[in-house]
Design a protein around this motif. Structure first.
Motif, PDB file in Angstrom:
ATOM      1  N   ALA A 264       0.852  -1.194   0.000  1.00 56.22           N
ATOM      2  CA  ALA A 264       0.000   0.000   0.000  1.00 56.22           C
ATOM      3  C   ALA A 264       0.880   1.233   0.000  1.00 56.22           C
ATOM      4  N   ARG A 265       0.622   2.101  -0.958  1.00 53.44           N
ATOM      5  CA  ARG A 265       1.336   3.388  -0.976  1.00 53.44           C
ATOM      6  C   ARG A 265       0.851   4.248   0.169  1.00 53.44           C
ATOM      7  N   LEU A 266       1.718   5.089   0.672  1.00 57.80           N
ATOM      8  CA  LEU A 266       1.314   5.951   1.787  1.00 57.80           C
ATOM      9  C   LEU A 266       0.880   7.303   1.268  1.00 57.80           C
ATOM     10  N   ARG A 267      -0.315   7.673   1.670  1.00 56.79           N
ATOM     11  CA  ARG A 267      -0.787   9.008   1.312  1.00 56.79           C
ATOM     12  C   ARG A 267      -1.655   9.556   2.433  1.00 56.79           C
ATOM     13  N   ALA A 268      -1.774  10.862   2.441  1.00 55.41           N
ATOM     14  CA  ALA A 268      -2.697  11.523   3.362  1.00 55.41           C
ATOM     15  C   ALA A 268      -3.595  12.398   2.507  1.00 55.41           C
ATOM     16  N   PHE A 269      -4.871  12.413   2.837  1.00 54.34           N
ATOM     17  CA  PHE A 269      -5.843  13.117   2.003  1.00 54.34           C
ATOM     18  C   PHE A 269      -6.974  13.618   2.879  1.00 54.34           C
ATOM     19  N   VAL A 270      -7.395  14.856   2.633  1.00 57.51           N
ATOM     20  CA  VAL A 270      -8.580  15.369   3.336  1.00 57.51           C
ATOM     21  C   VAL A 270      -9.457  16.114   2.336  1.00 57.51           C
ATOM     22  N   CYS A 271     -10.739  15.782   2.329  1.00 61.53           N
ATOM     23  CA  CYS A 271     -11.715  16.560   1.565  1.00 61.53           C
ATOM     24  C   CYS A 271     -12.529  17.355   2.583  1.00 61.53           C
ATOM     25  N   GLU A 272     -12.433  18.667   2.499  1.00 66.15           N
ATOM     26  CA  GLU A 272     -13.075  19.500   3.526  1.00 66.15           C
ATOM     27  C   GLU A 272     -14.556  19.716   3.269  1.00 66.15           C
ATOM     28  N   LYS A 273     -15.006  19.379   2.061  1.00 66.19           N
ATOM     29  CA  LYS A 273     -16.447  19.508   1.775  1.00 66.19           C
ATOM     30  C   LYS A 273     -17.050  18.114   1.909  1.00 66.19           C
ATOM     31  N   MET A 274     -17.750  17.865   3.004  1.00 66.66           N
ATOM     32  CA  MET A 274     -18.216  16.498   3.285  1.00 66.66           C
ATOM     33  C   MET A 274     -19.729  16.351   3.121  1.00 66.66           C
ATOM     34  N   ALA A 282     -18.387   9.996   4.413  1.00 67.31           N
ATOM     35  CA  ALA A 282     -17.763   9.678   5.708  1.00 67.31           C
ATOM     36  C   ALA A 282     -16.689   8.621   5.499  1.00 67.31           C
ATOM     37  N   GLY A 283     -15.753   8.553   6.442  1.00 66.98           N
ATOM     38  CA  GLY A 283     -14.695   7.537   6.376  1.00 66.98           C
ATOM     39  C   GLY A 283     -13.712   7.833   5.258  1.00 66.98           C
ATOM     40  N   ASP A 284     -13.163   6.765   4.675  1.00 69.23           N
ATOM     41  CA  ASP A 284     -12.130   6.925   3.644  1.00 69.23           C
ATOM     42  C   ASP A 284     -12.622   7.713   2.423  1.00 69.23           C
ATOM     43  N   ALA A 285     -13.916   7.824   2.230  1.00 66.94           N
ATOM     44  CA  ALA A 285     -14.431   8.633   1.119  1.00 66.94           C
ATOM     45  C   ALA A 285     -14.014  10.093   1.314  1.00 66.94           C
ATOM     46  N   ALA A 286     -13.820  10.490   2.580  1.00 71.21           N
ATOM     47  CA  ALA A 286     -13.528  11.887   2.882  1.00 71.21           C
ATOM     48  C   ALA A 286     -12.077  12.128   3.279  1.00 71.21           C
ATOM     49  N   ASP A 317     -36.438  15.085  13.305  1.00 73.17           N
ATOM     50  CA  ASP A 317     -36.783  16.350  13.986  1.00 73.17           C
ATOM     51  C   ASP A 317     -36.933  17.501  12.998  1.00 73.17           C
ATOM     52  N   LYS A 318     -36.659  17.232  11.720  1.00 70.51           N
ATOM     53  CA  LYS A 318     -36.676  18.301  10.698  1.00 70.51           C
ATOM     54  C   LYS A 318     -35.769  19.468  11.112  1.00 70.51           C
ATOM     55  N   ASP A 319     -34.636  19.121  11.719  1.00 73.58           N
ATOM     56  CA  ASP A 319     -33.684  20.128  12.203  1.00 73.58           C
ATOM     57  C   ASP A 319     -32.356  19.899  11.465  1.00 73.58           C
ATOM     58  N   ASP A 320     -31.937  20.861  10.656  1.00 75.10           N
ATOM     59  CA  ASP A 320     -30.749  20.691   9.812  1.00 75.10           C
ATOM     60  C   ASP A 320     -29.484  21.312  10.396  1.00 75.10           C
ATOM     61  N   ALA A 321     -29.577  21.867  11.592  1.00 70.98           N
ATOM     62  CA  ALA A 321     -28.423  22.621  12.111  1.00 70.98           C
ATOM     63  C   ALA A 321     -27.171  21.745  12.192  1.00 70.98           C
ATOM     64  N   LEU A 322     -27.311  20.524  12.704  1.00 69.17           N
ATOM     65  CA  LEU A 322     -26.124  19.674  12.857  1.00 69.17           C
ATOM     66  C   LEU A 322     -25.601  19.208  11.489  1.00 69.17           C
ATOM     67  N   LEU A 323     -26.521  18.937  10.585  1.00 73.88           N
ATOM     68  CA  LEU A 323     -26.102  18.537   9.244  1.00 73.88           C
ATOM     69  C   LEU A 323     -25.332  19.683   8.570  1.00 73.88           C
ATOM     70  N   ASP A 324     -25.824  20.890   8.764  1.00 71.69           N
ATOM     71  CA  ASP A 324     -25.140  22.055   8.185  1.00 71.69           C
ATOM     72  C   ASP A 324     -23.735  22.216   8.771  1.00 71.69           C
ATOM     73  N   ASP A 325     -23.558  21.718   9.986  1.00 74.67           N
ATOM     74  CA  ASP A 325     -22.272  21.854  10.675  1.00 74.67           C
ATOM     75  C   ASP A 325     -21.409  20.598  10.553  1.00 74.67           C
ATOM     76  N   TYR A 326     -21.910  19.597   9.814  1.00 71.87           N
ATOM     77  CA  TYR A 326     -21.241  18.284   9.784  1.00 71.87           C
ATOM     78  C   TYR A 326     -19.777  18.388   9.359  1.00 71.87           C
ATOM     79  N   SER A 327     -19.502  19.053   8.242  1.00 71.13           N
ATOM     80  CA  SER A 327     -18.108  19.118   7.755  1.00 71.13           C
ATOM     81  C   SER A 327     -17.219  19.780   8.802  1.00 71.13           C
TER      82      SER A 327
END
Ligand code: APR
Length: 390
Positions: A264-274, A282-286, A317-327
């Protein structure tokens, strides 16, 4: 077919998210491109943070983990031929647990199947549509193209999956670092020798020796990114492991039949838009971490705890605040952990063109983590894992 949440990928992230949503009474379908046997046989690291163990307990999938998990109270560092014990437990009794990741996956699959919840194996997702308001997933199974409509899509399909590519703005918010080396890993039917455990920094490159179970050893050698797996005989592999892992007391790695080899090659990767609209990743997708910190699975657990709660509030709960803050909230755990994993890599590997000066600086870092009170506290905190946002 319709479900509340379509989960793409039956790795640790997708399976645990399914379990979390199930506990809230939210319906899910997991689509997985590989076969059931392939997913169960996939060999990966298995160092669980206390938070991961607690989460698996909280969601009722830790019976076997509690039986078979092995506490990991110290870690061994070897440099200049001397092996040293680095304490890992903290004052609150938090510790690392050794438990193969394939077991975590198997436990989650078996519970899901016992509860009669769907995982469609050999279902390759090709596209995600309508993520702004009415999402759907197109996939093919047995040569037939099908559509799954849903209220939300969770992309847990790893680094090469389709979800991140379908998330508007993700590419522009992605950051990648590739290291100039790879890890050649072997799994051997060999009783792990406790006296040769740990991470080794040598002029020939890093080596890692760990226990997968009482009778199986997992060992790694730093190799060139272009390394050809057939270029070393089994005897040559063991000889090289001995060169890099033997210590001042002459302890040697226990040898045995090698049953798996991988590079396995070594890499580090971050996608800030999740997340965008009704799609989140979530997980390795991000994000990807170099394996030295053993953080891949543990980071995925932090993501899906947060995402599971955000989806619950969004749908029930029809409450999106946490989803909006997820990333933002997820990244508070992701970036420091990625940074930590990179530091571990930088301290143990031999880099192309490395000088004696560079090596001596690496030894200073290792000495600080192993022997200095402040350095060791910082090392333990990083290894034991950061707190969760929810
Ligand atoms: N359609 C369906 N499934 C897909 C698709 C697709 N187009 N693309 C990928 N997948 C599946 C893969 O086959 C794999 O089983 O998604 C799954 C992703 O699983 P992992 O790679 O294990 O990723 P994740 O669950 O995020 O893992 C978290 O644990 O196993 C480790 O190295 C992994 O560090 C990571 C952590």
């Amino acid at each position: 077919m319709h479900t509340q949440v379509a989960i793409i990928g039956a790795g640790p992230a997708g399976l645990l998210l399914g379990r979390i949503l199930q506990s809230h009474g939210i319906g899910t379908v997991i689509l997985e491109r590989r076969s059931r046997d392939y997913v169960l046989a996939r060999v990966r690291a298995g160092m669980l943070e206390q938070g991961t163990v607690d989460t698996l307990r909280e969601y009722g999938v830790a019976e076997r983990l509690d039986e078979m998990g092995v506490a990991h109270p110290t870690m061994q560092f070897l440099w200049n031929g001397v092996r040293r014990d680095v304490p890992l437990e903290d004052e609150d009794g938090r510790r690392l647990t050794n438990y193969g990741q394939s077991y975590v996956v198997e436990d989650l699959i078996k519970h899901r199947e016992a509860d009669g919840l769907p995982i469609v194996f050999e279902a390759e997702v090709s596209s995600l549509d309508g993520i702004e308001d009415s999402p759907s997933v197109t996939y093919s199974v047995d040569g037939e193209t099908k559509t799954l409509t849903c209220d939300f899509i969770a992309g847990c399909d790893g680094y090469l999956g389709v979800s991140r590519r379908s998330l508007p703005g993700a590419e522009a918010a992605s950051y990648l670092k590739e290291f100039p080396f790879a890890w050649f890993g072997i799994l051997a039917e060999a009783t792990p020798n406790p006296h040769t455990r740990g991470f080794s920094n040598t002029p020939r490159g890093l080596a890692v020796s760990s226990a997968r179970s009482a009778t199986r050893s997992r060992l790694y050698l730093q190799v060139d990114p272009e390394f050809d797996i057939t270029s070393m005989s089994d005897d040559e592999i063991w000889d090289e492991l001995d060169r890099r892992l033997s210590d001042q007391d002459g302890n040697k790695v226990t040898r045995g039949p090698i049953i798996e080899k991988s590079v396995a090659r070594l890499r580090a990767f971050v996608c800030e838009k999740m997340r965008h609209g009704k799609l989140a990743i979530a997980g390795d997708a991000a994000h990807i971490v170099p394996p030295s910190g053993a953080k891949g699975l543990n980071l995925a657990v932090g993501d899906v705890r947060l995402l599971g709660e955000a989806i619950r509030r969004h749908l029930l709960d029809k409450d999106d605040a946490l989803l909006d803050d997820y990333s933002r909230l997820a990244l508070e755990r992701i970036w420091p952990t990625v940074h930590w994993s990179c530091l571990m890599s930088e301290a143990f590997h031999t880099f192309p063109g490395q000088t004696e000066f560079d090596t001596r600086r690496q030894h200073q870092t290792l000495d600080f983590w192993a022997h200095d009170e402040i350095g060791n506290r910082w090392f333990r905190e990083a290894m034991l894992g950061l707190p969760y946002a929810v």
